[in-house]
Design an enzyme around this catalytic site. Structure first.
Site, short mmCIF file in Angstrom:
data_model
loop_
_atom_site.label_atom_id
_atom_site.label_comp_id
_atom_site.label_asym_id
_atom_site.label_seq_id
_atom_site.Cartn_x
_atom_site.Cartn_y
_atom_site.Cartn_z
N SER A 112 1.83 -2.07 2.44
CA SER A 112 1.31 -2.49 3.74
C SER A 112 -0.14 -2.06 3.86
O SER A 112 -0.51 -0.94 3.51
CB SER A 112 2.14 -1.86 4.87
OG SER A 112 3.49 -2.26 4.78
N GLN B 161 1.22 -8.17 10.35
CA GLN B 161 0.98 -7.20 9.29
C GLN B 161 0.46 -7.93 8.05
O GLN B 161 0.96 -9.01 7.71
CB GLN B 161 2.24 -6.43 8.92
CG GLN B 161 2.01 -5.33 7.88
CD GLN B 161 3.28 -4.58 7.54
OE1 GLN B 161 3.94 -4.86 6.54
NE2 GLN B 161 3.63 -3.60 8.37
N ASP C 13 8.21 -2.72 10.81
CA ASP C 13 7.76 -2.74 9.42
C ASP C 13 8.86 -3.13 8.45
O ASP C 13 8.67 -3.10 7.24
CB ASP C 13 7.21 -1.34 9.06
CG ASP C 13 6.43 -1.33 7.75
OD1 ASP C 13 5.87 -2.37 7.37
OD2 ASP C 13 6.39 -0.26 7.10
#
Length: 284
Positions: A226, A276, A202
């Site tokens: 996110s 993502q 991440d």
């Protein structure tokens, strides 16, 4: 305590009943729990219900609410299936009685089969690139306030292109490459290394969207978050040294940007692929 040891302790979630666990929070300088922590703790909770013989091969998670760093995270695991070769788990990460992340993870007993991979691109090796500290010094940015922060980071990052922490890159391109390694060695255990890689996944995967539009993390008034995250583990993970994250953003629209990354070990082995989608709201 050594930063990486503290992180490993945070990711080792505590059993609190049958298929229920509790995770403490790592440092949250921006006032909310880092999404990679919730991903990694959710995966760690699922791992504890499967066992060492079936490592994870993929997970898919949706970020539903911001995490509150002032309270622990409750992790409830549901055993969806245990077959001859595969196991599946659903994990709900909960705070204040509401889910902040919902994940499904799949595990597989190692097996022989077809084997190929995309080759690692030719990029400068990490020792040929300046550290974050050196980048800041080159930019004339004092380290009096940032020095202690840099010294407590569990990972070292070396961008092949210029970092986007404070200023945009010189070119508007939707791709980049970043070397990342733990600042000190991790304890042994392939499953722990996979969980730690999930944490790091991440870090920078949304940066190609920023780079494509001439933005930096410090762009005034910009809001990011996110939305969802998926990861596939192709081969056993050993996060003892540098790993190369080769990242791109194939699309941005509707205040959302998609980031994809291939993760290579130092010897060129393709270890994982991840994707993502993030929200990007930029002042007009």
């Amino acid at each position: 305590m050594v930063p990486i040891d503290e992180l490993v302790g945070i990711l080792d979630v505590t059993p609190e009943g049958e298929d229920r666990f509790v995770g403490q929070n790592y440092h949250a300088p921006n006032g909310r729990v880092f999404g990679g922590q919730v991903l990694a703790q959710s995966l760690a909770a699922a791992v504890k219900t499967v066992g060492q013989e079936r490592p994870p091969h993929s997970f898919h998670g949706y970020f539903l609410r911001p995490g509150d760093p002032s309270v622990p995270i409750e992790l409830a695991v549901e055993r969806l299936r245990d077959g001859r070769s595969f196991s599946a788990r659903r994990v709900q990460a909960v705070q204040h009685g509401k889910p902040i992340l919902s994940m499904i993870a799949s595990f597989q007993t190692p097996a022989p089969g077809l084997d190929h991979q995309a080759p690692m691109p030719e990029v400068p090796r990490p020792h040929e690139l300046p550290s974050v500290r050196e980048r800041l010094q080159e930019a004339g940015i004092g380290l009096s306030g940032l020095g202690p922060l840099l010294s407590t980071q569990p990972f070292e990052l070396r961008h092949v292109q210029s970092p986007l922490f404070l200023a945009p890159g010189p070119e508007k391109v939707a791709e980049q490459a970043v070397w990342i390694r733990p600042t000190t060695p991790l304890p042994a255990g392939d499953l722990l290394h996979a969980v730690v890689l999930a944490y790091v996944s991440d870090y920078t995967v949304l940066e190609p969207t920023l780079r494509a539009h001439g933005l930096a993390w410090a762009t005034p008034g910009m809001k990011t978050a996110s939305l969802d995250h998926a990861m596939w583990f192709h081969r056993p993970v050993r996060f003892d040294d540098w790993m190369l994250f080769v990242e791109e953003s194939p699309s941005a629209s509707g205040a959302r940007g998609l980031g994809l990354a291939r993760v290579y070990a130092l010897d060129g082995t393709l270890v994982a692929t991840l994707g993502q989608e993030g929200m990007f709201r930029v002042p007009q």
